[in-house]
Design a protein around this motif. Structure first.
Motif, PDB file in Angstrom:
ATOM      1  N   UNK A 132      -4.529   4.264  -7.255  1.00  0.00           N
ATOM      2  CA  UNK A 132      -5.721   5.037  -6.886  1.00  0.00           C
ATOM      3  C   UNK A 132      -5.287   6.145  -5.926  1.00  0.00           C
ATOM      4  N   UNK A 133      -5.560   7.387  -6.289  1.00  0.00           N
ATOM      5  CA  UNK A 133      -5.026   8.525  -5.524  1.00  0.00           C
ATOM      6  C   UNK A 133      -5.473   8.499  -4.070  1.00  0.00           C
ATOM      7  N   UNK A 134      -6.740   8.254  -3.848  1.00  0.00           N
ATOM      8  CA  UNK A 134      -7.251   8.332  -2.482  1.00  0.00           C
ATOM      9  C   UNK A 134      -6.594   7.265  -1.603  1.00  0.00           C
ATOM     10  N   UNK A 135      -6.487   6.065  -2.161  1.00  0.00           N
ATOM     11  CA  UNK A 135      -5.911   4.965  -1.393  1.00  0.00           C
ATOM     12  C   UNK A 135      -4.411   5.181  -1.159  1.00  0.00           C
ATOM     13  N   UNK A 136      -3.713   5.627  -2.187  1.00  0.00           N
ATOM     14  CA  UNK A 136      -2.275   5.854  -2.029  1.00  0.00           C
ATOM     15  C   UNK A 136      -2.036   6.967  -0.999  1.00  0.00           C
ATOM     16  N   UNK A 137      -2.850   8.005  -1.051  1.00  0.00           N
ATOM     17  CA  UNK A 137      -2.701   9.098  -0.078  1.00  0.00           C
ATOM     18  C   UNK A 137      -2.943   8.577   1.342  1.00  0.00           C
ATOM     19  N   UNK A 138      -3.900   7.677   1.490  1.00  0.00           N
ATOM     20  CA  UNK A 138      -4.171   7.117   2.823  1.00  0.00           C
ATOM     21  C   UNK A 138      -2.968   6.307   3.312  1.00  0.00           C
ATOM     22  N   UNK A 139      -2.331   5.595   2.412  1.00  0.00           N
ATOM     23  CA  UNK A 139      -1.135   4.811   2.799  1.00  0.00           C
ATOM     24  C   UNK A 139       0.002   5.758   3.207  1.00  0.00           C
ATOM     25  N   UNK A 140       0.142   6.846   2.450  1.00  0.00           N
ATOM     26  CA  UNK A 140       1.176   7.838   2.804  1.00  0.00           C
ATOM     27  C   UNK A 140       0.918   8.384   4.214  1.00  0.00           C
TER      28      UNK A 140
END
Ligand code: PGA
Length: 253
Positions: A240-248
């Protein structure tokens, strides 16, 4: 100082179209290079297309999820390290617990994969981790130490220092049961001190040790605060883009 790394392991998910859309969506969320390397570990058939997307973007890299332990030959259906290099991969996951469990990959095969990957200039992301029964008996540190000894400790120091290690407790993978930050830190510190004893404190300090297993946008900041946790290998939450970006964005440096 060792790098902080976030790697997304898509496993056997997404079509090419969906995968391309996901990566475009993640990339669109970053104007600046990420704080540390971000790696997309995608299925073999997507490597070229995803590689073309990340090539233009500093800080984003391409990984395969596996490679064969022989250089080449009559191994129908398998993919070699040379093939990965030829399509632009920079990293390769080696010894994921699903490969160990479902494909019976042995310590010896994993040692060969690590050798081959390093010889071709690929960075192996070497996975290790204990099953629940081992943790319940309190034998998790010796168990994981044995995985490292059996597949990595034949390497000379110069080669070992080119690795990334990912600690992924099997009971935490895909289950929603994350290791607590303290459990992750305990193991990461134990592995670093094992590396320091076998090699040198310098090499132990230089190797990134990632945590994996139900890591998500909620728990990543806490895990990533731990002094020996240098990022994450992310399965479900990397889809999920939003979640992965938040992890980054939760990377410490
Ligand atoms: P998970 O998988 O984040 O879905 O638990 C992690 C992994 O297996 O690499």
């Amino acid at each position: 100082m060792r790098s902080f790394i976030v790697a997304g392991n898509w496993k056997m998910n997404k079509t090419l179209e969906e995968g391309v859309a996901l990566v475009r969506d993640v990339l669109a969320r970053f104007d600046q290079p990420p704080p540390g390397p971000v790696v997309f570990a995608v299925p073999f058939p997507f490597l070229q297309a995803i590689g073309a997307l990340v090539r233009e973007r500093p800080g984003f890299y391409l990984a395969a999820q596996n490679c064969h332990h022989e250089e080449k030959g009559a191994y129908t259906g398998e993919v070699s390290a040379d093939m990965l290099v030829s399509v632009g991969a920079q990293y390769v996951i080696v010894g994921h617990s699903e490969r160990r469990q479902y494909f019976r990959e042995s310590h010896e095969q994993l040692a060969k994969k690590v050798d081959l990957a390093l010889s071709r200039g690929l960075t192996p992301i070497f996975c290790c981790g204990e099953p629940l029964s081992v943790r319940e008996r309190g034998n998790h540190v010796p168990y994981v130490a044995r995985q490292l000894r059996a597949s990595l400790f034949h390497l000379p120091e110069a080669d070992l220092s080119r690795l990334v290690i990912a600690y992924e407790p099997v009971w935490a993978i895909g289950t929603g049961k994350t290791a607590t930050a303290a459990q992750a830190q305990e193991m990461h510190a134990a592995l670093r001190s094992l590396l320091a004893r076998r090699y040198s404190p310098e090499v132990a300090q230089a190797i990134p040790i990632l945590y994996g297993g139900s890591c998500n946008a909620q728990n990543a900041p806490d895990l990533f605060q731990q002094p020996d946790v240098d990022g994450g290998l992310i399965g479900g939450a990397s889809l999920k883009a939003e979640e992965f970006a938040a992890i980054i964005r939760a990377m410490r440096r």
